[in-house]
Design a protein around this motif. Structure first.
Motif, PDB file in Angstrom:
ATOM      1  N   SER A 184      30.295  44.695  46.793  1.00 22.11           N
ATOM      2  CA  SER A 184      30.530  46.075  46.395  1.00 22.11           C
ATOM      3  C   SER A 184      31.103  46.081  44.982  1.00 22.11           C
ATOM      4  CB  SER A 184      31.509  46.758  47.345  1.00 22.11           C
ATOM      5  OG  SER A 184      32.797  46.168  47.219  1.00 22.11           O
ATOM      6  N   MET A 185      31.055  47.241  44.328  1.00 23.74           N
ATOM      7  CA  MET A 185      31.595  47.334  42.975  1.00 23.74           C
ATOM      8  C   MET A 185      33.099  47.094  42.969  1.00 23.74           C
ATOM      9  SD  MET A 185      29.831  47.828  40.230  1.00 23.74           S
ATOM     10  CE  MET A 185      30.738  46.780  39.101  1.00 23.74           C
ATOM     11  N   GLU A 186      33.774  47.506  44.027  1.00 27.28           N
ATOM     12  CA  GLU A 186      35.215  47.272  44.127  1.00 27.28           C
ATOM     13  C   GLU A 186      35.512  45.778  44.185  1.00 27.28           C
ATOM     14  OE1 GLU A 186      39.016  48.589  46.957  1.00 27.28           O
ATOM     15  OE2 GLU A 186      36.974  49.230  47.441  1.00 27.28           O
ATOM     16  N   ASN A 187      34.707  45.034  44.963  1.00 29.31           N
ATOM     17  CA  ASN A 187      34.898  43.584  45.047  1.00 29.31           C
ATOM     18  C   ASN A 187      34.568  42.905  43.723  1.00 29.31           C
ATOM     19  OD1 ASN A 187      35.677  43.763  47.710  1.00 29.31           O
ATOM     20  ND2 ASN A 187      33.628  43.354  48.523  1.00 29.31           N
ATOM     21  N   VAL A 188      33.550  43.419  43.023  1.00 28.10           N
ATOM     22  CA  VAL A 188      33.205  42.874  41.706  1.00 28.10           C
ATOM     23  C   VAL A 188      34.368  43.054  40.744  1.00 28.10           C
ATOM     24  CG1 VAL A 188      31.706  43.179  39.692  1.00 28.10           C
ATOM     25  CG2 VAL A 188      30.723  43.200  41.986  1.00 28.10           C
ATOM     26  N   LEU A 189      34.977  44.246  40.762  1.00 28.15           N
ATOM     27  CA  LEU A 189      36.119  44.518  39.885  1.00 28.15           C
ATOM     28  C   LEU A 189      37.278  43.572  40.189  1.00 28.15           C
ATOM     29  CD1 LEU A 189      37.653  46.209  37.800  1.00 28.15           C
ATOM     30  CD2 LEU A 189      38.167  47.861  39.619  1.00 28.15           C
ATOM     31  N   GLU A 190      37.581  43.386  41.460  1.00 33.47           N
ATOM     32  CA  GLU A 190      38.676  42.483  41.838  1.00 33.47           C
ATOM     33  C   GLU A 190      38.398  41.060  41.368  1.00 33.47           C
ATOM     34  OE1 GLU A 190      39.073  42.871  46.030  1.00 33.47           O
ATOM     35  OE2 GLU A 190      39.908  44.900  45.957  1.00 33.47           O
ATOM     36  N   ALA A 191      37.155  40.611  41.525  1.00 28.90           N
ATOM     37  CA  ALA A 191      36.786  39.252  41.107  1.00 28.90           C
ATOM     38  C   ALA A 191      36.928  39.092  39.595  1.00 28.90           C
ATOM     39  CB  ALA A 191      35.358  38.941  41.548  1.00 28.90           C
ATOM     40  N   LEU A 192      36.502  40.094  38.835  1.00 29.06           N
ATOM     41  CA  LEU A 192      36.596  40.012  37.370  1.00 29.06           C
ATOM     42  C   LEU A 192      38.046  40.000  36.911  1.00 29.06           C
ATOM     43  CD1 LEU A 192      33.716  42.443  36.319  1.00 29.06           C
ATOM     44  CD2 LEU A 192      33.798  39.979  35.910  1.00 29.06           C
ATOM     45  N   LYS A 193      38.875  40.811  37.548  1.00 26.44           N
ATOM     46  CA  LYS A 193      40.300  40.824  37.184  1.00 26.44           C
ATOM     47  C   LYS A 193      40.945  39.469  37.454  1.00 26.44           C
ATOM     48  CE  LYS A 193      41.403  45.763  37.713  1.00 26.44           C
ATOM     49  NZ  LYS A 193      42.142  46.766  38.517  1.00 26.44           N
ATOM     50  N   GLU A 194      40.545  38.854  38.560  1.00 32.53           N
ATOM     51  CA  GLU A 194      41.100  37.527  38.885  1.00 32.53           C
ATOM     52  C   GLU A 194      40.646  36.489  37.864  1.00 32.53           C
ATOM     53  OE1 GLU A 194      41.332  34.395  42.646  1.00 32.53           O
ATOM     54  OE2 GLU A 194      40.264  36.298  42.848  1.00 32.53           O
ATOM     55  N   ILE A 195      39.364  36.536  37.491  1.00 31.47           N
ATOM     56  CA  ILE A 195      38.854  35.598  36.478  1.00 31.47           C
ATOM     57  C   ILE A 195      39.592  35.805  35.161  1.00 31.47           C
ATOM     58  CG2 ILE A 195      36.833  34.969  35.100  1.00 31.47           C
ATOM     59  CD1 ILE A 195      35.117  35.838  37.543  1.00 31.47           C
ATOM     60  N   GLN A 196      39.808  37.079  34.790  1.00 33.54           N
ATOM     61  CA  GLN A 196      40.484  37.393  33.532  1.00 33.54           C
ATOM     62  C   GLN A 196      41.929  36.899  33.542  1.00 33.54           C
ATOM     63  OE1 GLN A 196      41.306  41.598  32.723  1.00 33.54           O
ATOM     64  NE2 GLN A 196      40.497  41.343  30.637  1.00 33.54           N
ATOM     65  N   SER A 197      42.623  37.102  34.655  1.00 27.88           N
ATOM     66  CA  SER A 197      44.032  36.701  34.726  1.00 27.88           C
ATOM     67  C   SER A 197      44.189  35.187  34.681  1.00 27.88           C
ATOM     68  CB  SER A 197      44.674  37.259  35.991  1.00 27.88           C
ATOM     69  OG  SER A 197      44.063  36.699  37.150  1.00 27.88           O
ATOM     70  N   LYS A 198      43.308  34.472  35.355  1.00 25.78           N
ATOM     71  CA  LYS A 198      43.375  33.006  35.338  1.00 25.78           C
ATOM     72  C   LYS A 198      43.001  32.458  33.966  1.00 25.78           C
ATOM     73  CE  LYS A 198      42.620  32.150  40.243  1.00 25.78           C
ATOM     74  NZ  LYS A 198      41.735  31.544  41.277  1.00 25.78           N
ATOM     75  N   GLY A 199      42.099  33.166  33.296  1.00 26.00           N
ATOM     76  CA  GLY A 199      41.700  32.714  31.964  1.00 26.00           C
ATOM     77  C   GLY A 199      42.831  32.845  30.961  1.00 26.00           C
TER      78      GLY A 199
END
Length: 625
Positions: free
Chosen positions: A610-625
């Motif tokens: 879902s778009m909500e799950n995509v957003l959560e995944a991107l935020k996690e990638i961004q924070s770890k980066g």
């Protein structure tokens, strides 16, 4: 009266339809003559397997659409006339609605006998539009003085009235580089060429001729294209009504309309089965009518077809709005004169770009606000519905990454105009592979920010029961701090929260369209997820979603990405300016985003997040980066 009374006429219509289905006999005859004449695709010069909307001199008018007539008998290359200009048609891809055209006059002679008669190349207010992967070449003729500071390969020797006069050609970038003032030249002609061909222009006059003959790609669109898909799915052939020139679906049994009747067969033995099936369908429809009524009586939901028609009616009949200063759905109403003044009479120099349903202009209001004014095409039969849809949707939305609507024209203005905030820094497409693209100018952290903010806007839309329907990098605007503003909701759809999908005619942009939606026209929020997956791949690769200069299997960026990721060749896809090979943190983030995009691009919608799950995944990638 209450809702049951309003429902009664529809029930009567259903009952009548039921009896017609059961008792009206089904005719049997040979295939319709129009159907037979248009059934077989035709060849035109070097092009084969052509069909609607194209026409030829030997093909009946009712087999095609006005504006797509090809002249086939003047040589191996077909000729099409667009706005009184003749073009060679070098290539046609009907599935993507793209064709390659070249100006006939300049292909035959770069120095025409009468340079004063050379018009500029224009597709404005036609059925065709330029693709993003083009750049203008300027041809300067009849220069009064000797052209200085122009390298020899770019000079053209043309005779005017038996007198040699200097001429030259250059791209906009070369003009700036040379600091050349072309005002000494009386004639300036702009011709689009593919960006990949610009480097060839340094090869002199022969190279220029070659590039002009090879031509450039354009997309074509016509009002009936969405209806045509429904016709073909029903077993018909798309055509035109010979008396009205409007669209018609050519069927085997002469029942020409917008679609062919299902189950139309010449086998008499099927008649009883059809009648019984009709009785069953009639009963089912009656049950469905009362079920829908009960559902709607209990809760209010959005129904696209009804709200559009009701809104359109109120738009033209309401007496509550005023010529100026009134409100419509809570939106400020501008006068046409006010917006005409703001855009300097819709000056072409203020055009920000062409959209599917209209042209967008830069404007400045009397109070000093910079705005984008969307002027819907006058000749588009969908313009009112589209206008109402966009106003209705935009007035409901408040999000930091969605472009804000300032107002629209009143019903008295006679022209449909939308006024929204002006976003000054172009589109994501511009910065990735368009006019503003520069190697290394859009670093990975900025691209990561763009992906998160875009996903945030789309997740908000989905939570509001709205599907964008045309997610692409050209609809993602950037301000001067590279903050995202998603725009262009003209194709959006509102639908009930308890409905899993909406069946619609084809929407979207080639290269971004959900393949499952393209096949069955069932629209869901997962259609936006697929399109966003293409956007993520663009952010990774800096490549356009569709590029006909690539290998045939890689014309669609989504196909290329899936193949590269599956074959563990991601490094071949990633823009080498991002530091993928040198920076471990960037490589890890890019790889994670590519894996997420791969999930979004799955052919079956159920397997996409879902778009909500995509957003959560991107935020996690961004924070770890």
């Amino acid at each position: 009266m209450g809702a049951p009374a309003l429902l009664l006429p529809h029930v009567h219509s259903i009952i009548i339809l039921f009896f017609l289905l059961v008792f009206v006999p089904i005719s049997h005859c040979e295939d319709d003559e129009y159907y037979k004449q248009c059934f077989t695709p035709f060849q035109c010069g070097s092009l084969s397997n052509l069909s609607y909307p194209f026409l030829s001199d030997e093909r009946p008018e009712f087999c095609g659409f006005q504006g797509f007539r090809l002249r086939c008998l003047e040589g191996p290359i077909p000729i099409i006339t667009i706005k009184n200009q003749e073009f060679y048609v070098n290539f046609v891809n009907q599935s993507e609605r793209v064709m390659t055209i070249a100006r006939k006059d300049l292909s035959e002679n770069v120095c025409p006998p009468d340079v004063a008669e050379i018009p500029n190349t224009t597709l404005k207010e036609t059925l065709f539009s330029y693709v993003p992967e083009l750049e203008n070449v300027n041809l300067f003729y009849n220069c009064s003085n000797e052209v200085k500071m122009i390298p020899t390969p770019y000079k053209i020797s043309c005779a005017v009235n038996d007198e040699q006069r200097d001429a030259f050609y250059a791209t906009d970038e070369l003009l700036r580089k040379w600091n050349q003032d072309p005002s000494d030249c009386n004639i300036r002609v702009e011709v689009p060429v593919p960006k990949v061909a610009v480097e060839q222009l340094s090869g002199g006059m022969e190279a220029l001729r070659k590039v002009l003959r090879e031509g450039f790609n354009v997309k074509y669109m016509f009002d009936t294209i969405t209806v045509c898909h429904g016709c073909e799915n029903s077993g018909g052939i798309c055509g035109s009504n010979s008396s009205t020139s409007g669209f018609t679906c050519l069927c085997t049994d002469q029942s020409n309309s917008y679609t062919c009747p299902k189950g139309n067969d010449k086998n008499v033995g099927l008649n009883v089965g059809i009648a019984v099936g009709a009785a069953f369908v009639g009963g089912a429809i009656m049950c469905a009518i009362f079920y829908i009524y009960q559902r709607r009586h209990k809760r209010k939901t959005y129904a696209p077809s009804s709200f559009v028609s009701q809104s359109t009616t109120s738009y033209f009949s309401s007496n509550s709005d005023t010529e100026k200063g009134g409100l419509y759905f809570g939106v400020f109403l501008f006068t046409y004169a006010e917006l005409e003044e703001a855009t300097n009479n819709f000056d072409s120099a203020k055009e920000l770009g062409d959209r599917r349903f209209g042209t967008v202009y830069y404007g400045k209001l009397r109070d000093g606000r910079a705005v984008a004014v969307k002027r819907l095409y006058e000749n588009n039969y969908k313009r009112v519905d589209q206008f109402m849809n966009e106003v209705k949707i935009l007035t409901r939305l408040r999000h930091q990454h969605l472009a804000s609507l300032y107002g629209c024209t009143s019903r008295h203005s006679g022209e449909l105009l939308l006024v929204s905030e002006y976003i000054p820094n172009g589109t994501v497409a511009d910065h990735l592979h368009g006019q503003r693209a520069k190697p290394g100018a859009l670093p990975w952290q900025t691209r990561m920010k763009i992906s998160v903010e875009t996903a945030s806007a789309l997740a908000y839309l989905h939570a509001s029961d709205i599907i964008h329907c045309d997610v692409q990098t050209n609809n993602i605007l950037l301000d001067n701090k590279f903050c995202v503003k998603v725009t262009n909701f003209g194709l959006s759809r509102l639908f009930p929260v308890d409905v899993t999908h909406a069946s619609t005619a084809p929407l979207g942009t080639p290269g971004y369209v959900d393949p499952e939606y393209h096949e069955c026209y069932q629209l869901t929020d997962k259609s936006d997820v697929y399109s966003f997956g293409v956007v993520l791949i663009e952010l990774i690769s800096s490549m356009p979603a569709v590029d006909f200069t690539r290998h045939p299997r890689e014309i669609n960026l989504s196909n290329m990405a899936i193949n590269k990721i599956q074959s563990r060749a991601l490094h071949e896809l990633v823009d080498h300016n991002l530091g993928f090979e040198l920076d471990y943190a960037i490589r890890r983030m890019v790889t994670a985003v590519a894996e997420l995009a791969f999930q979004c691009l799955q052919a079956e919608k159920e397997t996409r997040p879902s778009m909500e799950n995509v957003l959560e995944a991107l935020k996690e990638i961004q924070s770890k980066g």
